[in-house]
Design a protein around this motif. Structure first.
Motif, mmCIF file in Angstrom:
data_model
loop_
_atom_site.group_PDB
_atom_site.id
_atom_site.type_symbol
_atom_site.label_atom_id
_atom_site.label_comp_id
_atom_site.label_asym_id
_atom_site.label_seq_id
_atom_site.Cartn_x
_atom_site.Cartn_y
_atom_site.Cartn_z
ATOM 1 N N ARG A 73 -28.316 -61.425 -49.899
ATOM 2 C CA ARG A 73 -28.821 -62.286 -50.982
ATOM 3 C C ARG A 73 -27.738 -63.280 -51.410
ATOM 4 O O ARG A 73 -28.022 -64.459 -51.645
ATOM 5 C CB ARG A 73 -29.291 -61.449 -52.175
ATOM 6 C CG ARG A 73 -30.623 -60.739 -51.927
ATOM 7 C CD ARG A 73 -31.169 -60.120 -53.206
ATOM 8 N NE ARG A 73 -30.346 -59.056 -53.713
ATOM 9 C CZ ARG A 73 -30.496 -57.765 -53.398
ATOM 10 N NH1 ARG A 73 -31.470 -57.386 -52.592
ATOM 11 N NH2 ARG A 73 -29.693 -56.854 -53.899
ATOM 12 N N GLU A 108 -27.576 -66.197 -49.147
ATOM 13 C CA GLU A 108 -28.630 -67.180 -49.396
ATOM 14 C C GLU A 108 -28.272 -68.093 -50.561
ATOM 15 O O GLU A 108 -28.679 -69.251 -50.594
ATOM 16 C CB GLU A 108 -29.947 -66.474 -49.725
ATOM 17 C CG GLU A 108 -30.602 -65.800 -48.566
ATOM 18 C CD GLU A 108 -31.945 -65.206 -48.954
ATOM 19 O OE1 GLU A 108 -32.724 -64.942 -48.028
ATOM 20 O OE2 GLU A 108 -32.232 -65.004 -50.151
ATOM 21 N N LEU A 109 -27.533 -67.583 -51.514
ATOM 22 C CA LEU A 109 -27.241 -68.342 -52.730
ATOM 23 C C LEU A 109 -26.059 -69.297 -52.586
ATOM 24 O O LEU A 109 -25.817 -70.113 -53.475
ATOM 25 C CB LEU A 109 -26.995 -67.380 -53.894
ATOM 26 C CG LEU A 109 -28.205 -66.543 -54.301
ATOM 27 C CD1 LEU A 109 -27.842 -65.566 -55.406
ATOM 28 C CD2 LEU A 109 -29.365 -67.432 -54.732
ATOM 29 N N VAL A 127 -27.144 -72.833 -53.047
ATOM 30 C CA VAL A 127 -27.888 -73.146 -54.276
ATOM 31 C C VAL A 127 -26.906 -73.749 -55.293
ATOM 32 O O VAL A 127 -25.838 -73.183 -55.536
ATOM 33 C CB VAL A 127 -28.553 -71.877 -54.855
ATOM 34 C CG1 VAL A 127 -29.253 -72.188 -56.164
ATOM 35 C CG2 VAL A 127 -29.530 -71.294 -53.835
ATOM 36 N N LEU A 136 -36.748 -71.079 -55.264
ATOM 37 C CA LEU A 136 -35.604 -70.680 -54.434
ATOM 38 C C LEU A 136 -36.024 -70.509 -52.983
ATOM 39 O O LEU A 136 -35.292 -70.877 -52.059
ATOM 40 C CB LEU A 136 -34.979 -69.386 -54.973
ATOM 41 C CG LEU A 136 -34.250 -69.509 -56.308
ATOM 42 C CD1 LEU A 136 -33.860 -68.129 -56.824
ATOM 43 C CD2 LEU A 136 -33.025 -70.395 -56.179
ATOM 44 N N ARG A 137 -37.209 -69.968 -52.774
ATOM 45 C CA ARG A 137 -37.733 -69.766 -51.423
ATOM 46 C C ARG A 137 -37.985 -71.118 -50.742
ATOM 47 O O ARG A 137 -37.545 -71.337 -49.615
ATOM 48 C CB ARG A 137 -39.017 -68.952 -51.485
ATOM 49 C CG ARG A 137 -39.639 -68.656 -50.139
ATOM 50 C CD ARG A 137 -40.925 -67.853 -50.270
ATOM 51 N NE ARG A 137 -40.628 -66.470 -50.658
ATOM 52 C CZ ARG A 137 -41.051 -65.870 -51.775
ATOM 53 N NH1 ARG A 137 -41.810 -66.508 -52.639
ATOM 54 N NH2 ARG A 137 -40.730 -64.624 -52.036
ATOM 55 N N TYR A 168 -34.497 -73.686 -50.989
ATOM 56 C CA TYR A 168 -33.212 -73.233 -50.430
ATOM 57 C C TYR A 168 -33.359 -72.175 -49.341
ATOM 58 O O TYR A 168 -32.358 -71.665 -48.838
ATOM 59 C CB TYR A 168 -32.330 -72.696 -51.570
ATOM 60 C CG TYR A 168 -32.123 -73.716 -52.648
ATOM 61 C CD1 TYR A 168 -31.251 -74.781 -52.456
ATOM 62 C CD2 TYR A 168 -32.837 -73.643 -53.834
ATOM 63 C CE1 TYR A 168 -31.084 -75.745 -53.432
ATOM 64 C CE2 TYR A 168 -32.678 -74.604 -54.831
ATOM 65 C CZ TYR A 168 -31.804 -75.647 -54.615
ATOM 66 O OH TYR A 168 -31.640 -76.611 -55.587
ATOM 67 N N ALA A 208 -34.256 -69.176 -49.659
ATOM 68 C CA ALA A 208 -33.718 -67.915 -50.175
ATOM 69 C C ALA A 208 -34.834 -66.868 -50.296
ATOM 70 O O ALA A 208 -35.186 -66.440 -51.398
ATOM 71 C CB ALA A 208 -33.017 -68.155 -51.504
ATOM 72 N N MET A 247 -33.716 -63.433 -51.927
ATOM 73 C CA MET A 247 -33.492 -63.580 -53.364
ATOM 74 C C MET A 247 -34.811 -63.763 -54.093
ATOM 75 O O MET A 247 -35.005 -63.218 -55.190
ATOM 76 C CB MET A 247 -32.560 -64.778 -53.611
ATOM 77 C CG MET A 247 -31.964 -64.790 -54.983
ATOM 78 S SD MET A 247 -30.899 -63.362 -55.261
ATOM 79 C CE MET A 247 -31.392 -62.956 -56.927
#
Length: 137
Positions: A71, A74-75, A78, A107-108, A111, A113, A116
């Motif tokens: 996670r 993935e961030l 961001v 977020l999905r 980015y 993500a 997340m």
């Protein structure tokens, strides 16, 4: 060398660590800082380094820690303001179910993500079940 043997990365596999700007760990020196050859951004962790950390955690049978590293990876892309807004939304009494689900979808979509987003959606469901959305202060 197995993933189990890589930890600590800086000692056992420094060549696997690259900064977001592509610099190697050996390039991050005080001398390089003094010569303005590196910046604060060069010291940020990369998604790839977090991915390797996740592999190591998996190899040591630490799946929750591995998920946290994935996670976090993935961030990395961001923006900081989006991260802080999301953090604030996750505090008890600061948001509602639909707002958290919208944030997860953002977020999905923006980015990539996915992990997340699933985590936030799960948190939204738990918050609703436990009444955590109610303003506490």
């Amino acid at each position: 060398m197995s993933a189990k043997d890589l930890y600590p990365l800086a000692e056992n596999a420094p060549d696997l660590i690259k900064t977001p700007s592509g610099k190697s760990l050996s390039e991050l020196t005080v001398d390089a800082v003094m010569k303005d050859e590196v910046t604060a951004a060069d010291f940020a962790i990369s998604a790839e380094a977090l991915g390797v950390q996740a592999e190591i955690a998996d190899a040591h049978n630490r799946p929750a820690l591995a998920d946290n590293f994935r996670r976090a990876a993935e961030l990395v892309s961001v923006p900081q303001d989006v991260l802080m807004e999301t953090y604030e939304m996750l505090r008890p009494g600061r948001s509602d179910h639909s707002s958290l689900c919208e944030r997860a979808e953002m977020l999905r979509c923006n980015y990539g993500a996915d992990l997340m987003a699933k985590f936030i959606e799960e948190a939204a469901d738990v918050y609703e079940r436990r009444g955590i959305f109610a303003k506490r202060y």
